[in-house]
Write an enzyme that holds these catalytic residues in place. Structure first.
Site, PDB file in Angstrom:
ATOM      1  N   LEU A   1      24.102  71.068  41.142  1.00 35.00           N
ATOM      2  CA  LEU A   1      24.214  72.297  41.693  1.00 35.00           C
ATOM      3  C   LEU A   1      26.048  72.182  42.325  1.00 35.00           C
ATOM      4  O   LEU A   1      26.139  71.383  42.942  1.00 35.00           O
ATOM      5  CB  LEU A   1      23.397  72.807  42.865  1.00 35.00           C
ATOM      6  CG  LEU A   1      21.967  72.971  42.722  1.00 35.00           C
ATOM      7  CD1 LEU A   1      21.086  73.014  43.710  1.00 35.00           C
ATOM      8  CD2 LEU A   1      21.903  74.171  41.566  1.00 35.00           C
ATOM      9  N   THR A   2      26.608  73.212  41.803  1.00 40.76           N
ATOM     10  CA  THR A   2      28.157  73.145  42.215  1.00 40.76           C
ATOM     11  C   THR A   2      27.979  73.426  43.512  1.00 40.76           C
ATOM     12  O   THR A   2      27.387  74.147  44.155  1.00 40.76           O
ATOM     13  CB  THR A   2      28.794  73.980  41.493  1.00 40.76           C
ATOM     14  OG1 THR A   2      28.420  75.359  41.557  1.00 40.76           O
ATOM     15  CG2 THR A   2      28.935  73.600  39.902  1.00 40.76           C
TER      16      THR A   2
ATOM     17  N   GLN B   1      26.224  63.929  36.032  1.00 39.81           N
ATOM     18  CA  GLN B   1      26.427  65.055  35.141  1.00 39.81           C
ATOM     19  C   GLN B   1      27.948  65.025  34.562  1.00 39.81           C
ATOM     20  O   GLN B   1      28.667  65.020  35.481  1.00 39.81           O
ATOM     21  CB  GLN B   1      25.801  66.178  35.453  1.00 39.81           C
ATOM     22  CG  GLN B   1      25.843  67.257  34.247  1.00 39.81           C
ATOM     23  CD  GLN B   1      25.260  68.863  34.686  1.00 39.81           C
ATOM     24  OE1 GLN B   1      25.810  69.406  35.296  1.00 39.81           O
ATOM     25  NE2 GLN B   1      24.159  69.312  34.332  1.00 39.81           N
TER      26      GLN B   1
ATOM     27  N   CYS C   1      26.618  75.271  31.379  1.00 35.71           N
ATOM     28  CA  CYS C   1      27.389  75.911  32.175  1.00 35.71           C
ATOM     29  C   CYS C   1      27.947  77.128  31.731  1.00 35.71           C
ATOM     30  O   CYS C   1      28.630  77.110  30.639  1.00 35.71           O
ATOM     31  CB  CYS C   1      28.475  75.153  32.688  1.00 35.71           C
ATOM     32  SG  CYS C   1      29.638  75.743  34.019  1.00 35.71           S
TER      33      CYS C   1
ATOM     34  N   LYS D   1      21.263  68.996  29.296  1.00 38.41           N
ATOM     35  CA  LYS D   1      20.653  70.374  29.732  1.00 38.41           C
ATOM     36  C   LYS D   1      21.428  71.474  28.902  1.00 38.41           C
ATOM     37  O   LYS D   1      22.757  71.570  28.923  1.00 38.41           O
ATOM     38  CB  LYS D   1      21.146  70.298  31.157  1.00 38.41           C
ATOM     39  CG  LYS D   1      20.925  71.539  32.105  1.00 38.41           C
ATOM     40  CD  LYS D   1      21.156  71.623  33.432  1.00 38.41           C
ATOM     41  CE  LYS D   1      20.963  72.732  34.293  1.00 38.41           C
ATOM     42  NZ  LYS D   1      21.725  73.988  33.799  1.00 38.41           N
TER      43      LYS D   1
ATOM     44  N   HIS E   1      17.169  75.807  29.998  1.00 36.73           N
ATOM     45  CA  HIS E   1      17.202  76.989  30.928  1.00 36.73           C
ATOM     46  C   HIS E   1      16.954  78.110  29.985  1.00 36.73           C
ATOM     47  O   HIS E   1      17.421  78.365  29.149  1.00 36.73           O
ATOM     48  CB  HIS E   1      18.618  77.215  31.666  1.00 36.73           C
ATOM     49  CG  HIS E   1      18.727  78.250  32.664  1.00 36.73           C
ATOM     50  ND1 HIS E   1      18.512  78.240  33.831  1.00 36.73           N
ATOM     51  CD2 HIS E   1      18.823  79.708  32.407  1.00 36.73           C
ATOM     52  CE1 HIS E   1      18.594  79.363  34.681  1.00 36.73           C
ATOM     53  NE2 HIS E   1      18.739  80.134  33.563  1.00 36.73           N
TER      54      HIS E   1
ATOM     55  N   ASP F   1      14.029  80.677  37.359  1.00 37.28           N
ATOM     56  CA  ASP F   1      13.266  81.573  38.275  1.00 37.28           C
ATOM     57  C   ASP F   1      12.093  80.952  38.831  1.00 37.28           C
ATOM     58  O   ASP F   1      11.367  81.644  39.347  1.00 37.28           O
ATOM     59  CB  ASP F   1      12.674  82.882  37.362  1.00 37.28           C
ATOM     60  CG  ASP F   1      13.813  83.759  36.690  1.00 37.28           C
ATOM     61  OD1 ASP F   1      15.093  83.424  37.173  1.00 37.28           O
ATOM     62  OD2 ASP F   1      13.505  84.530  35.710  1.00 37.28           O
TER      63      ASP F   1
ATOM     64  N   GLY G   1      16.602  75.150  40.613  1.00 35.73           N
ATOM     65  CA  GLY G   1      18.307  75.088  41.119  1.00 35.73           C
ATOM     66  C   GLY G   1      18.258  76.096  42.269  1.00 35.73           C
ATOM     67  O   GLY G   1      18.210  75.838  43.484  1.00 35.73           O
ATOM     68  N   ARG G   2      18.069  77.748  41.889  1.00 28.52           N
ATOM     69  CA  ARG G   2      18.377  78.477  42.751  1.00 28.52           C
ATOM     70  C   ARG G   2      17.076  78.516  43.856  1.00 28.52           C
ATOM     71  O   ARG G   2      17.617  78.858  44.888  1.00 28.52           O
ATOM     72  CB  ARG G   2      18.578  79.941  42.219  1.00 28.52           C
ATOM     73  CG  ARG G   2      19.925  80.110  41.480  1.00 28.52           C
ATOM     74  CD  ARG G   2      19.877  81.702  41.185  1.00 28.52           C
ATOM     75  NE  ARG G   2      18.843  81.728  40.121  1.00 28.52           N
ATOM     76  CZ  ARG G   2      18.516  83.124  39.595  1.00 28.52           C
ATOM     77  NH1 ARG G   2      18.939  84.142  40.301  1.00 28.52           N
ATOM     78  NH2 ARG G   2      17.488  83.134  38.865  1.00 28.52           N
TER      79      ARG G   2
END
Length: 661
Positions: A304-305, A357, A390, A430, A461, A504, A526-527
């Site tokens: 995660l950035t 990464q 990305c 990824k 993803h 999600d 992630g989120r």
């Protein structure tokens, strides 16, 4: 109370907790991803001076308009330092070789007199659900009359508690925890030698790179024989007009007689003889000889950035994350010896499975970077991940990230070269389902990744690059891609590689339904982890956790601890930790306590209406006002300096554009 009709896509919060006549701004996850690292690289806002157009609007040149485009261009975070700076060597009790010519003060008494009072870090037992949210019964222990000393001998220094020594010495904002004042008024530092030796292996961060090594990389003198030989091989084939298709990583793995490898010959010639694999880590190995990744059933925190730095990863590991990966780094920046980029590979000992990464657009940068990483961190990196997902414009337009999905030939060359350069360290990929909406390509690409090019793990993803974070992730398509890979592996008699899905996942129920219904080995989160880091605990325990506000504040306290441990406890370190704590809170405020919901599980894409919590603290933690995030940080990091400000990555996540401390 009459039933309230909420707009579609709104989280179903119980009526008694709704606040009416308050409209909250929509969150913007695309804006939150609009940065390539934790470092604010974008230029600041254009200077206010200059020509103005009629009506007071400033006229910009074409170049200035171009510089202004993109997300987060106004986010600049300068370091906040002491008004009077003490020399680092003097602060740690050593002699400064510059003497009187040092640009920092050597006068300890004057420095301590000007130094702000120590910050009091509260214990977990001091946290409350009602105001004041921190109730510490221990008054400051200044050693003399109140106000005569900046030291608080009752405070706690996180670094000293962890390691037995504080690395910033007298500059520490929690100095009273590891300093003693003698009868003569002289302040001396305390070191716990027994703890220092006992915990060295469990607290010392890994994957440091020396200044000497960075200089060698910057001047292009770092030896990368495997990458050089591989790139020459590609160039020779291309110049000869032959088949420039992707070399197959498994081409020479059948049979015992594999013939002569030009890379082996090159290394043997330079070394003056034949050496063993242990003596020559540069010798490429076959993909079948690489470490196999047995990741089935393991939880995976996505790279995660910005927020996904070491302090946040430590928090997630403590909550159940098994696999962690550093923030995305650009191969070109690694080769330019950027200190900021090389800091992305740092690893804490608690991270049991850790990867790096990389993002890049050509073998000539990705392969040498991989070889350097493999040499420098052979024991500190478990895998290297190639970012093919990305979606942000800066990365995509350079041909990196999700742009590689449209150039499988180039991607194959990158993967094969990196596999050669990394020795026994596996390469993972990824990716997204495709570039354009309605034109999925992953089902064609994924079977080639492991069978032809030797990838050790694949993460998909469930959205295209064009979708970014809009619409729902397509888990049916993820299932189709998994089936396509398994069929190809079965046809060629190859062992299955782990495949992770993503998109999600926001609850334990989501995780297990997606895992059991699609055939993936796990879900990269992630989120979901940004909003509720305790999702890993929910997954491990197969339950939905109605976490209390006090428990959430304890986790924020732990994140502050990890931040101080990593960034340091001096003034600059405290406020860097404050910045990243506020970055984390800019996601965590979006969590809706499950006790407030009319149905479970919660959905990550549902928008929360304005609501109040079950207590004052829960209401505060749900605030979208960035000034409230700063207020929470002050509970653990002391008052924010007047010169310090915080601008959220996605301004729609805050009432105010800027929070002043």
């Amino acid at each position: 109370m009459a039933n309230v009709v909420l707009p579609p896509g709104t989280a179903p919060i119980k009526t008694e907790f709704l606040l009416h006549n308050i409209n909250l701004p929509a969150t913007d996850d695309d804006a939150a991803e609009g940065s390539t690292s934790h470092v604010g690289r974008g230029p600041s806002r254009l200077d206010a001076d200059g020509d103005s157009a009629p009506g007071g609007r400033k006229k910009f040149t074409k170049e200035q308009k171009k510089a202004q485009r993109g997300a987060n261009k106004g986010r600049r975070f300068g370091k906040v330092r002491d008004e009077l700076e003490l020399c680092w060597r003097v602060a740690n009790g050593t002699i400064c070789e510059h003497g009187s010519e040092c640009r920092f003060t050597h006068d300890i008494d004057t420095y301590l007199a000007a130094k702000p009072k120590d910050i009091h870090f509260p214990p977990a037992s001091a946290l409350r659900e009602t105001q004041p949210f921190v109730v510490d019964d221990e008054p400051p222990q200044n050693g003399t009359k109140e106000g005569e000393s900046s030291l608080d001998f009752g405070t706690t220094c996180i670094c000293f508690n962890e390691t037995g020594e504080c690395r910033v010495g007298l500059k520490c904002r929690f100095l009273g925890a590891h300093a003693r004042k003698g009868h003569d008024g002289v302040v001396t530092l305390v070191v716990d030698e027994e703890k220092k030796s006992r915990v060295a292996l469990t607290t010392t961060e890994l994957n440091h790179v020396s200044q000497e090594t960075l200089k060698i990389i910057r001047t292009r003198k770092y030896p990368t024989p495997v990458a050089d030989a591989y790139l020459r091989e590609l160039e020779t084939v291309s110049n000869a007009g032959g088949d420039v298709d992707v070399p197959q990583a498994r081409a020479n793995e059948k049979g015992d007689d594999v013939g002569s490898d030009p890379v082996d010959d090159l290394i043997t010639q330079r070394a003056g003889g034949t050496l063993s694999q242990a003596e020559t880590p540069d010798v490429p190995m076959r993909c079948s000889e690489k470490k196999r990744l047995n990741w089935t059933g393991k939880t995976y925190l996505a790279p995660l950035t910005t927020v996904g730095n070491m302090p946040f990863r430590r928090l997630c590991v403590s909550l159940g994350a098994d696999i962690t990966c550093g923030e995305m780094g650009l191969a070109t920046s690694f080769l330019a010896a950027s200190r900021e980029e090389w800091s992305l590979v740092r690893r804490h000992p608690c991270e049991s499975i850790f990867g790096v990464q990389l993002a890049g657009n050509k073998p000539s940068t990705m392969v040498p970077t991989a070889e350097i990483l493999g040499k420098e961190f052979a024991g500190g990196t478990d895998f290297v991940d190639i970012n093919c997902g990305c979606p942000i414009d800066l990365v995509f337009r350079s041909g990196s990230g999700s742009a590689l999905l449209d150039t499988p030939g180039k991607l194959g060359k990158i993967i094969v070269g990196m596999n050669k350069a990394l020795g026994d360290i596996p390469v993972t990929v990824k990716l997204r389902t495709g570039v354009k909406d309605g034109r999925n390509t992953a089902h064609k690409l994924m079977p080639r990744l492991s069978t032809e090019w030797g990838v050790g793990c694949i993460t998909l993803h469930g959205r295209t690059r064009q979708q970014r974070y809009t619409k729902i992730a397509d888990w049916d398509y993820i299932r189709q891609c998994v089936e396509a890979v398994r069929v190809r592996e079965s046809e060629e008699g190859l062992a299955p590689v782990p495949i992770f899905g993503g998109g999600d996942c926001f609850s334990s129920q989501d995780y297990w339904e997606k895992t059991e219904g699609t055939g993936v080995d796990g879900v990269m989160i992630g989120r979901g982890a940004l909003i509720k880091p305790w999702i890993f605990t929910e997954i491990k325990e197969r339950r939905e956790w109605d976490i209390s506000s006090r428990e959430r504040l304890e986790l924020i306290r732990k994140l502050a601890e990890c931040g101080l441990s990593h960034f340091g406890t001096d003034t600059a370190g405290v406020n860097t930790a404050r910045r990243y704590l506020c970055e984390a809170l800019s996601f965590q405020y979006r969590y809706i306590p499950i006790g407030l919901l009319e149905r479970l599980p919660a959905q990550i894409n549902e928008r929360a209406p304005a609501f109040r919590g079950r207590d004052e603290l829960e209401t505060l933690l749900a605030s979208p006002n960035s000034q409230d995030w700063v207020r929470v940080s002050e509970m653990f990091l002391g008052p924010a300096p007047e010169t310090w400000s915080f601008t959220p990555k996605h301004k729609s996540n805050a009432y105010s554009d800027e929070s002043q401390g």
